[in-house]
Design an enzyme around this catalytic site. Sequence first.
Site: not given
Ligand code: FPP
Length: 254
Positions: A21, A69
Amino acid sequence: MATLDQIDKTRLPKHIAIIMDGNGRWAKQRGLERSAGHREGLEALRRIMRAIQEVGVKYVTVYSFSTENWNRPKEEVDALMNLIAWGLKSEEQNMIEMGARLEFIGDISRMPEEALRVTNEVIASTSQGQNYTMIVAFNYGSRDEITRSVRAIAEKVAKGEMKPEDITEEDISRNLDTRNYPDPDLLIRTGGEERISNYLLWQMAYAEMYFTPIFWPDFTKADIYDAIVEFQNRERRFGKTSAQIQEEEKEKLL
Ligand code: FPP
């Protein structure tokens, strides 16, 4: 900051579950698009997978996309899907060399066609990996998974193949997407939130929870070593008091 040699290789977590996250906030802090945060998040994942391999942990599950999501803006959803699929593809050769096996939990059938094709290629080409298993939770939600498990058992009951009083915890576990893995014993969530967010609820009944404010794109090898060392320090108590443990440690040194 912990180093690799501080980790006791005889008492490793069997399975680490990670909530990656903070990508969005990492990008915002730098005045960038959220997708830039996810791209940097992929780099962090690459680093962490190498660290996991060096340490010798056998199972890692990362939360890449939750059933919730889908509510994000379409551009972000599309970018994320492509990043996951092509990110895995770009790591394919490394994964094969590291003996990593890629598997998915959740429902990947909703992935766009091309991304799904690429993802399935990597799943197939890494299927012989023996060193560790990287499990990607995609379009995954724990309540949905438990509901599906219960439904499968209910169908057996309805057919008369099973009696309600014979249903055990193992039956529920056996019908989850995670049936082939040990339960996670360590959860790491980056980004400062201290929640489980519908992730592996059944499986994490006894997991140690490790929360850190570090945004996922900034998460380093040293940070995961810290989490594992902390896990080992917590485990070491085995229900005893700190005073008892310190006494035992002193005796060992004499
Ligand atoms: C949460 O951060 C992250 C995600 C929803 C996506 C995670 C995906 C990756 C790291 C890409 C690579 C993955 C693979 C398996 C190849 P957020 O967007 O919720 O962050 P925020 O809370 O700061 O908005």
